[in-house]
Scaffold this motif. Structure first.
Motif, PDB file in Angstrom:
ATOM      1  N   ALA A 171       0.732  -1.327   0.099  1.00 54.73           N
ATOM      2  CA  ALA A 171       0.070  -0.161  -0.108  1.00 54.73           C
ATOM      3  C   ALA A 171       0.746   1.228   0.094  1.00 54.73           C
ATOM      4  CB  ALA A 171      -0.902  -0.069   1.175  1.00 54.73           C
ATOM      5  N   SER A 172       2.077   1.213   0.528  1.00 53.59           N
ATOM      6  CA  SER A 172       2.858   2.488   0.355  1.00 53.59           C
ATOM      7  C   SER A 172       3.447   2.923  -0.961  1.00 53.59           C
ATOM      8  CB  SER A 172       4.135   2.080   1.395  1.00 53.59           C
ATOM      9  OG  SER A 172       4.935   1.159   1.055  1.00 53.59           O
ATOM     10  N   ALA A 173       3.296   1.995  -2.093  1.00 52.54           N
ATOM     11  CA  ALA A 173       3.933   1.821  -3.258  1.00 52.54           C
ATOM     12  C   ALA A 173       5.391   1.977  -3.064  1.00 52.54           C
ATOM     13  CB  ALA A 173       3.629   3.014  -3.995  1.00 52.54           C
ATOM     14  N   SER A 174       6.112   1.329  -2.030  1.00 55.62           N
ATOM     15  CA  SER A 174       7.498   1.225  -1.960  1.00 55.62           C
ATOM     16  C   SER A 174       7.787   0.276  -0.891  1.00 55.62           C
ATOM     17  CB  SER A 174       8.043   2.710  -1.442  1.00 55.62           C
ATOM     18  OG  SER A 174       9.406   2.502  -1.108  1.00 55.62           O
ATOM     19  N   ALA A 175       8.698  -0.723  -1.442  1.00 57.28           N
ATOM     20  CA  ALA A 175       9.256  -1.656  -0.607  1.00 57.28           C
ATOM     21  C   ALA A 175      10.515  -1.647   0.054  1.00 57.28           C
ATOM     22  CB  ALA A 175       9.131  -2.716  -1.424  1.00 57.28           C
ATOM     23  N   GLU A 176      11.224  -0.333   0.030  1.00 58.93           N
ATOM     24  CA  GLU A 176      12.350  -0.326   0.623  1.00 58.93           C
ATOM     25  C   GLU A 176      12.588   1.015   1.119  1.00 58.93           C
ATOM     26  OE1 GLU A 176      14.408  -2.711   0.683  1.00 58.93           O
ATOM     27  OE2 GLU A 176      13.435  -4.093  -0.731  1.00 58.93           O
ATOM     28  N   GLY A 177      13.758   1.398   1.435  1.00 55.16           N
ATOM     29  CA  GLY A 177      13.963   2.863   1.961  1.00 55.16           C
ATOM     30  C   GLY A 177      13.253   3.124   3.364  1.00 55.16           C
ATOM     31  N   GLY A 178      12.815   4.444   3.461  1.00 50.99           N
ATOM     32  CA  GLY A 178      12.351   4.989   4.687  1.00 50.99           C
ATOM     33  C   GLY A 178      11.103   4.281   5.229  1.00 50.99           C
ATOM     34  N   PHE A 179      10.509   3.563   4.257  1.00 52.15           N
ATOM     35  CA  PHE A 179       9.419   2.876   4.681  1.00 52.15           C
ATOM     36  C   PHE A 179       9.597   1.874   5.677  1.00 52.15           C
ATOM     37  CE2 PHE A 179       6.180  -0.328   4.020  1.00 52.15           C
ATOM     38  CZ  PHE A 179       5.031   0.423   4.476  1.00 52.15           C
ATOM     39  N   GLU A 180      10.843   1.162   5.454  1.00 54.76           N
ATOM     40  CA  GLU A 180      10.847  -0.104   6.189  1.00 54.76           C
ATOM     41  C   GLU A 180      10.835   0.136   7.574  1.00 54.76           C
ATOM     42  OE1 GLU A 180      14.149  -3.401   6.896  1.00 54.76           O
ATOM     43  OE2 GLU A 180      14.670  -2.059   5.366  1.00 54.76           O
ATOM     44  N   GLY A 181      11.255   1.152   8.227  1.00 58.26           N
ATOM     45  CA  GLY A 181      11.117   1.476   9.650  1.00 58.26           C
ATOM     46  C   GLY A 181       9.497   1.520   9.998  1.00 58.26           C
ATOM     47  N   ALA A 182       8.801   2.174   9.415  1.00 60.78           N
ATOM     48  CA  ALA A 182       7.267   2.548   9.685  1.00 60.78           C
ATOM     49  C   ALA A 182       6.819   0.936   9.575  1.00 60.78           C
ATOM     50  CB  ALA A 182       6.632   3.200   8.821  1.00 60.78           C
ATOM     51  N   TYR A 183       7.167   0.129   8.596  1.00 62.61           N
ATOM     52  CA  TYR A 183       6.563  -1.028   8.291  1.00 62.61           C
ATOM     53  C   TYR A 183       6.980  -2.029   9.610  1.00 62.61           C
ATOM     54  CZ  TYR A 183       6.625  -6.206   7.125  1.00 62.61           C
ATOM     55  OH  TYR A 183       6.237  -7.616   7.161  1.00 62.61           O
ATOM     56  N   TRP A 184       8.082  -2.275  10.022  1.00 62.24           N
ATOM     57  CA  TRP A 184       8.520  -2.884  11.049  1.00 62.24           C
ATOM     58  C   TRP A 184       7.942  -2.442  12.446  1.00 62.24           C
ATOM     59  CZ3 TRP A 184       9.964  -7.300  10.794  1.00 62.24           C
ATOM     60  CH2 TRP A 184      10.801  -7.929   9.911  1.00 62.24           C
ATOM     61  N   LEU A 185       7.747  -1.154  12.582  1.00 60.53           N
ATOM     62  CA  LEU A 185       6.879  -0.717  13.621  1.00 60.53           C
ATOM     63  C   LEU A 185       5.413  -1.213  13.943  1.00 60.53           C
ATOM     64  CD1 LEU A 185       6.810   1.245  16.320  1.00 60.53           C
ATOM     65  CD2 LEU A 185       5.929   3.122  14.648  1.00 60.53           C
ATOM     66  N   VAL A 186       4.868  -0.950  12.827  1.00 55.61           N
ATOM     67  CA  VAL A 186       3.394  -1.710  12.626  1.00 55.61           C
ATOM     68  C   VAL A 186       3.573  -3.111  12.785  1.00 55.61           C
ATOM     69  CG1 VAL A 186       1.372  -2.404  10.972  1.00 55.61           C
ATOM     70  CG2 VAL A 186       2.571  -0.136  11.018  1.00 55.61           C
ATOM     71  N   VAL A 187       4.668  -3.898  12.150  1.00 54.60           N
ATOM     72  CA  VAL A 187       4.708  -5.225  12.315  1.00 54.60           C
ATOM     73  C   VAL A 187       4.942  -5.461  14.137  1.00 54.60           C
ATOM     74  CG1 VAL A 187       6.086  -7.409  12.073  1.00 54.60           C
ATOM     75  CG2 VAL A 187       5.289  -5.874  10.078  1.00 54.60           C
ATOM     76  N   SER A 188       5.586  -4.914  14.689  1.00 53.56           N
ATOM     77  CA  SER A 188       6.098  -5.000  15.908  1.00 53.56           C
ATOM     78  C   SER A 188       4.819  -5.042  16.903  1.00 53.56           C
ATOM     79  CB  SER A 188       7.203  -4.080  16.490  1.00 53.56           C
ATOM     80  OG  SER A 188       8.286  -4.101  15.754  1.00 53.56           O
ATOM     81  N   ILE A 189       3.886  -4.007  16.556  1.00 53.23           N
ATOM     82  CA  ILE A 189       3.026  -3.664  17.293  1.00 53.23           C
ATOM     83  C   ILE A 189       1.661  -4.964  17.252  1.00 53.23           C
ATOM     84  CG2 ILE A 189       0.867  -2.074  17.787  1.00 53.23           C
ATOM     85  CD1 ILE A 189       2.835   0.107  17.318  1.00 53.23           C
ATOM     86  N   SER A 190       1.745  -5.071  15.792  1.00 52.05           N
ATOM     87  CA  SER A 190       0.595  -6.260  15.532  1.00 52.05           C
ATOM     88  C   SER A 190       0.928  -7.502  16.174  1.00 52.05           C
ATOM     89  CB  SER A 190       0.393  -6.244  13.980  1.00 52.05           C
ATOM     90  OG  SER A 190       1.568  -6.759  13.436  1.00 52.05           O
ATOM     91  N   ASP A 191       2.176  -7.759  16.022  1.00 49.88           N
ATOM     92  CA  ASP A 191       2.770  -9.202  16.652  1.00 49.88           C
ATOM     93  C   ASP A 191       2.620  -9.098  18.084  1.00 49.88           C
ATOM     94  OD1 ASP A 191       4.911 -11.355  17.482  1.00 49.88           O
ATOM     95  OD2 ASP A 191       4.891 -11.469  15.255  1.00 49.88           O
ATOM     96  N   ALA A 192       2.761  -8.026  18.791  1.00 51.67           N
ATOM     97  CA  ALA A 192       2.308  -7.959  20.221  1.00 51.67           C
ATOM     98  C   ALA A 192       1.003  -8.426  20.377  1.00 51.67           C
ATOM     99  CB  ALA A 192       2.797  -6.682  20.715  1.00 51.67           C
ATOM    100  N   ILE A 194      -1.057 -10.056  18.441  1.00 50.43           N
ATOM    101  CA  ILE A 194      -1.196 -11.561  17.905  1.00 50.43           C
ATOM    102  C   ILE A 194      -0.770 -12.368  19.003  1.00 50.43           C
ATOM    103  CG2 ILE A 194      -0.512 -13.206  16.405  1.00 50.43           C
ATOM    104  CD1 ILE A 194      -0.413 -11.296  14.190  1.00 50.43           C
ATOM    105  N   SER A 195       0.442 -12.008  19.523  1.00 54.57           N
ATOM    106  CA  SER A 195       0.965 -12.769  20.778  1.00 54.57           C
ATOM    107  C   SER A 195       0.111 -12.825  21.955  1.00 54.57           C
ATOM    108  CB  SER A 195       2.556 -12.264  21.078  1.00 54.57           C
ATOM    109  OG  SER A 195       2.735 -13.131  22.241  1.00 54.57           O
TER     110      SER A 195
END
Length: 378
Positions: A171-192, A194-195
């Motif tokens: 959805a970000s139209a970008s799979a690299e660069g600065g977006f990676e930090g935002a992606y991992w933040l979302v993943v970290s919260i969602s994984d918490a 889910i856990s």
């Protein structure tokens, strides 16, 4: 708060807390062996996120791959734990194939042809696939409890969460660069989340199993290890409800002959040995699905499942003879206890008290006609 801090503090501490809580539960309820598998799963999960923290801080791809390996392993252990809990054989080969495909692709797109998007797709698809294996195991459980339905819902939500992660990246139209930090933040919260959701479901299942064990223990006679009256009546009423016109249940009442004299002459400890020995004979000779209970004192009840009427006299005679053969050794050949049996087949309209009363009348006939014998009533 950066995604490194979320992973290092929130995810790691939550997984460690769940691990410690489940460990305490396992130490108190060691008969629930599957809990220790969940303990190991959440312990590995805590280790996984600890490694993730250093992997991101040091920008080390090897540590990142290692953390993902532990993440997959923790998910697989959840699946094995659920299989163990439901008495099913874990799907080792399927789980191994899922892990090999997901982690193999992860390695390739980490070190050979780098692509965050493909890594995200393969890893989360693998985690969702393991979740699907768990759902299939839960779906095989007959007569699922409300708690198990809740767990199915929570695992389903977790699987959807895994599958949505690649879409968030796209959805970000970008799979690299600065977006990676935002992606991992979302993943970290969602994984918490889910856990936490999965852990809540697991705790609910453990609580349900503990309560079921307490209820079961309350329905077992401590001396004979057979059902007590309460446990017998609960199961016998259900069996009565399952019978049909052509397949009736059969009630057998049994009583140890001259039992009071055994207690008077040899003491209550000897009487207890006789009761235990007779209980073992009943368990050994009864059909597999028979409901067997010690109603109190020297009185026993056995209900045979619908359609086993013809087996009732065969079982009663086998139990009578086996106990008669064993009895002399119980009291060092000083006395040979015997047992009497009364049999009644359920009639149309019989409830449990009525059926037990007729079987009891058959037992009374056996007592009056010399004991150590079997009698029937219509």
């Amino acid at each position: 708060m950066s995604y490194q801090d979320v992973i290092g503090l929130l995810n790691t501490s939550m997984s460690a807390l769940f691990c410690a809580s489940m460990l305490v539960l396992w130490r108190q309820h060691r008969h629930l062996t599957y809990i220790r598998i969940f303990v190991l799963s959440y312990g590995i999960r805590a280790l996984c996120f600890g490694i993730f923290y250093f992997a991101f801080a040091l920008e080390d791809p090897v540590l990142r791959l290692m953390a993902n390996v532990f993440l997959m392993l923790s998910m697989i252990l959840l699946s094995i734990g659920l299989s163990n809990r439901s008495g099913q054989r874990p799907h080792y080969l399927i789980l191994l194939c899922i892990a090999a495909i997901a982690l193999g692709a992860l390695y390739y797109h980490q070190f050979v042809e780098q692509s965050l998007l493909l890594r995200v797709i393969y890893l989360n698809s693998g985690l969702a696939a393991v979740g699907l294996v768990m759902l299939l195991d839960l779906a095989k459980i007959p007569d699922r409890t409300p708690v198990e339905h809740v767990l199915i819902g929570l695992i389903s939500i977790s699987c959807v969460g895994f599958l949505l992660r690649p879409l968030f990246l796209l959805a970000s139209a970008s799979a690299e660069g600065g977006f990676e930090g935002a992606y991992w933040l979302v993943v970290s919260i969602s994984d918490a989340l889910i856990s936490a959701m999965t852990a809540v479901g697991i705790f609910a299942v453990i609580a349900s199993d503990v309560m079921e064990r307490i209820k079961s223990d309350a329905q077992i006679d401590a001396l004979s290890a057979l059902l007590n009256r309460r446990g017998f009546e609960e199961r016998a009423i259900k069996a009565l409800g399952r019978q049909t016109t052509d397949a009736r249940v059969t009630m057998i009442m049994s009583d140890l002959d001259h039992f009071k004299s055994i207690n008077d002459r040899f003491g209550h400890s000897s009487g207890d040995r006789v009761i235990r020995a007779f209980s073992d004979v009943l368990k050994d000779k009864a059909p597999r699905d028979a409901i067997i209970a010690r109603l109190g004192g020297e009185e026993f009840a056995i209900m045979l499942a619908p359609g086993q009427t013809a087996a009732a006299p065969i079982f009663a005679e086998a139990a009578r003879l086996a106990f008669k053969e064993l009895a002399p050794s119980i009291l060092s050949n000083e006395l040979s206890p015997t047992a009497s049996f009364g049999i009644a087949v359920a009639n149309k309209g019989d409830n449990l008290p009525t059926l037990m009363d007729r079987a009891d009348r058959a037992l009374y006939l056996a007592k009056n006609e010399g004991r150590d014998c079997i009698r029937h009533v219509g």
